[in-house]
Structure formats: structure tokens, C-alpha cells
Design a protein around this motif. Sequence first.
Motif, mmCIF file in Angstrom:
data_model
loop_
_atom_site.group_PDB
_atom_site.id
_atom_site.type_symbol
_atom_site.label_atom_id
_atom_site.label_comp_id
_atom_site.label_asym_id
_atom_site.label_seq_id
_atom_site.Cartn_x
_atom_site.Cartn_y
_atom_site.Cartn_z
ATOM 1 N N PRO A 1 0.804 -1.226 0.000
ATOM 2 C CA PRO A 1 0.000 0.000 0.000
ATOM 3 C C PRO A 1 0.842 1.283 0.000
ATOM 4 O O PRO A 1 0.396 2.306 -0.533
ATOM 5 C CB PRO A 1 -0.823 -0.115 1.294
ATOM 6 N N ILE A 2 2.022 1.243 0.597
ATOM 7 C CA ILE A 2 2.894 2.432 0.584
ATOM 8 C C ILE A 2 3.320 2.742 -0.846
ATOM 9 O O ILE A 2 3.306 3.904 -1.279
ATOM 10 C CB ILE A 2 4.137 2.198 1.467
ATOM 11 N N ALA A 3 3.683 1.696 -1.596
ATOM 12 C CA ALA A 3 4.047 1.893 -2.997
ATOM 13 C C ALA A 3 2.855 2.423 -3.793
ATOM 14 O O ALA A 3 3.012 3.291 -4.666
ATOM 15 C CB ALA A 3 4.546 0.579 -3.598
ATOM 16 N N LEU A 4 1.658 1.917 -3.492
ATOM 17 C CA LEU A 4 0.457 2.362 -4.206
ATOM 18 C C LEU A 4 0.072 3.786 -3.823
ATOM 19 O O LEU A 4 -0.553 4.500 -4.613
ATOM 20 C CB LEU A 4 -0.687 1.396 -3.928
ATOM 21 N N MET A 5 0.443 4.201 -2.622
ATOM 22 C CA MET A 5 0.224 5.592 -2.230
ATOM 23 C C MET A 5 1.030 6.524 -3.133
ATOM 24 O O MET A 5 0.530 7.574 -3.572
ATOM 25 C CB MET A 5 0.627 5.800 -0.772
ATOM 26 N N PHE A 6 2.256 6.135 -3.445
ATOM 27 C CA PHE A 6 3.071 6.940 -4.362
ATOM 28 C C PHE A 6 2.471 6.943 -5.767
ATOM 29 O O PHE A 6 2.555 7.939 -6.481
ATOM 30 C CB PHE A 6 4.506 6.415 -4.389
#
Length: 531
Positions: free
Chosen positions: A338-343
Motif C-alpha cells: 500500500p505504501i508503494a500504491l500511495m506513491f
Amino acid sequence: MRRRRETHQDEDTKQTLQTPNFPKSVSDKQIFIFCLAFRMLNSLLVQSYFNPDEHWQGPEVAHRIAFGYGHLTWEWKQGIRSYFHPLIFLPLYKILGLLHLDSPWFMMRAPRLLQSVFSAVGDLYLYKHSAILFGYSVAKWALFSQLSNWFMFYCFSRTLSNSLETVLTLVSLYFWPCMRISGKSSYVSRKWGLVLAALACAIRPTSAVTWIYVGVVELFNARDKLKFVFLEVAPIGTLVLGLTCLLDRFMYGTWVLVPLNFLKFNFLSSGGDYYGTHQWHWYFTQGFTVMIFSHIPFCIAGIIYSKQWKFTGLLAWVLSFYSILGHKEFRFVLPVLPIALMFSGYSLAMIEDPGAGSSQYKEKKFSKEHNKCPPKMTAAIIFLLATNIPMALYMSLVHQRGPEDVMNHLAKEAFQGKVKSILFLTPCHATPYYSMLHRNLPMQFLDCTPSEEKGVLDESDRFMTDPVSFMSKLANNWSFPSHIVLFDPEEQKLRSFLSSFDYREEKRFFNAHFKVDRDLQASIVVYVRIR
């Protein structure tokens, strides 16, 4: 007082205060209801088999506690699993039994429906997390990225401990570092964040990898470092560890320090290597890149333009640490996806309105002109949906659906009293077990408990190496099961053998179009004894 407090904020805080923050157009309640509806539908559409732990380390254990029968794998005999995660499903099973709703359909779907509630909470807090860091414009596209990503659709509603770990990680990141970065941190929010981080570690001790990094960053930014360590982190960590130890003491019947046993097996003795190893670069070149999939270019652009290097560092740290271990799986790095998808959401917000990333942009209401979708944005949305939706549906509804179909069939047959006993001639843990069958019938599968002696084949490997020889020896001393389950490569080799003992094919279920770890297992077959 407000001005004085702001003087102590770090560079991340200053950057966030300058980041444009679109006015909030929908409430958190509305976001949660939408996510809940989406994840519940998501859970109903997930009808394939991904990883044995989804069934064998959660629902199966809870089913044993709730109904008095179920199988405990070797991990529970060696004390490397905590009862904390399985007990989440215990009230669900008790309620289903009390209301006489424990039919095959509910037993198959209910655990994932419960997990979908937790997953919706994770989605909500990714949205809130992104809003704190970048504003609501980025938050809505971060949520879009999360909901449209094929792997989150495929995995997040499954009853894996990694799924719940991911939820706890997202909520904890919101209450702990994100609230501090925004300047809205309070004593209560920090404590909530620490408690949830400790719970994530209780469920998956390897979650400590994430929280070591976060803890070091927070320690660096703490005004009073001794207070942070000895009055915040240490007391809460000790309390949660102590409570989970008491829980495991009650369930195991003896003192068991699960985190220590887990880390000893997986890290110190490389016990996980027994189940296969990958090259050190696998997460970077295959694993995590496949999980992000077509969001990769947007993720990279978001990392570069957002300049949130501490969360980028978290991604790099987790992927690098897990790369050191020989045994690698997609689900191990699910908490940082999810952190990568936030970017990716940040990048999409920039495409929608380049001003969304500038410090000069000010809050304003959306105009009709602003609501018009730029051609580049339309192309990006179509690209992401066109690449992720087919992948999500294929993996969830088609690929490796055989094990779930066969257990659903056997559960219905057992419900009608047509099944007396079952022998699974498959790689061990290749299908769900009592938690889905929900009938206290004799069942047997091929054992794959790791041996302390290197080079010694387990029962499952011996069968896969030479099925005919293995079954010839087994037939000398066995009570004939009423049903036998096996994949088609072994079924072709054993067809004559099974026929000689009066077994005939009852049902064949599609499983896969291509091979994964072994030979192509195109179908899974049920044989029934006609005598």
C-alpha cells in the motif's frame, strides 16, 4: 503556543504543511462504507487457492477450537505460531454454529467476509494516511490505486495473517509517524500507534522488520529519546508481548515464547528454506514488481516527485531485508505494497492537476473545469483498469481454483452423508481441510514436516517422486477410504492402480492453465470407491 510547536517540526512536517490539501468532499464514514462494500464483493469473487496458510494457520485452528475437530500442522507442535490470529475467527464460528448457519456455503465464505471488514479498515487508513501526508486529492487517487491493484484484490481479503498484519501496519502508520509529521500527534495517538505496531508483531514476528525502521526514524526525531524508548516503546511492547504470551500459555498449556521460536526457525536456522529458495534479487526483479504490476511507472514517478524519502526508505529497507532470506514469498512484503500504491496515487494526482504538487497551490473548491478529466488522466485510468482488472479476475476466479471447488463439492457430499473418509494424494496442504469440510470424518494427507536431517524426503515428496511405488506400499496396510483426491499428473499414473481397487472417477475440477511450482496441475480429480 502553536507557532512554538511548529518550530520543532522536521522537514517532513514543513513539506506537508506546504502540500496542497484539497477540501474534503466525502466523510470517512462514506469512504469506509464504500470500501467495505467493495471488499465484501471482493471476498466473494476470490474463489481460488493461493497459499496453504490462508486455511491451515487461521480458520483450521479456529475451527478446531470452536467445534472440537481440526488439524494442527507441525508449526503448532513446535510452538512457532501464536493463537492470537486464529482466535479472531473463533467468535465467527461460534455464532455460525449457534444460529445453525454452518452450511458449506457459509463455512467457505464467512472467514473471508470477516477479513473483508478488516481490509476495508486498511483501505480507509491508507486514504487517511495519504491525506495527512499529501492532501485529499492524492488520497483519493491512492485509494483508487489500492482498490485497482490486482494483487491487493487477489490477496487482501484472504484469511492470511499477512493480510491482518497489513491492516495493522496501515492503521499504526497513521496514528504514529503520520500524525507526528502533520503536527497533530497526541499522547493518545502515539500510544494507539505503538499498540497496533506491537499487535502486528504479535501476529507476524517478522513485522518487526518494518517497525525497527520506523522506530529508528521516530527515535531520531524524538525530543526526549530516553523517554521515547523507556516510557513509550518499551512499556507498550512489553505489555503486548506479555499478554500474547499469556494467551499462548493458556492455549498451548505450557509456556511458549512464540516470537523467539518463530525467529529461530525462520532466521537463525533458515528453516523456511525447506520450502524453496529464490535469488537475492527476486523481490526487486520479480516478486514485488509483479505485485505492483502496471502501477510501477506511477509509483516511481510518485516517489521522485513527492520527495517523501522516509517512506521510500521504508520500502527499500523491507525489500532489502527480506531479500537476504533464502525463502521468499509474495505475501511477506504485502504490508508495504500500500505504501508503494500511495506513491502511485501521488503521481495520478499530479497528472490530474500538476498544481496539486506545488507549494503555491491553495485550497479551493472544485470547479466544473477542474472536474473535467484531462486526456492524460483518462489514458492513465484506462491503462490501469485494463491491465489490473483482467489479472485480478483471472487469478481470483480461474487460476488454481480446483482445491476450493473440490472441498466445496466434498463438503456438500458429506453434508448429505455420502462421504465416509478421504485420502488426499496431493502435495501436502494443497487443499483446505476441516474448516471447509465441516464434518468430523477420518481424513488423511501426505505429511511434509521438515526433517532435521538434510536430504531426507518427506512423505509428500516420496509420493510425488514415484506415485505407483508409494501407493503399492501403502496398499499393504490401509483401510480403504471412500474418496481419494489427487491432481491429474499423478492420477494418470495411478489410474490402473485405483481401478484395481474398485475406485472410479466421480468428479473432475479445472485447476490451472499453466504450471507454478511443479508440473502442470490442470485439474484435480475425486475418485470414489464403488464397492
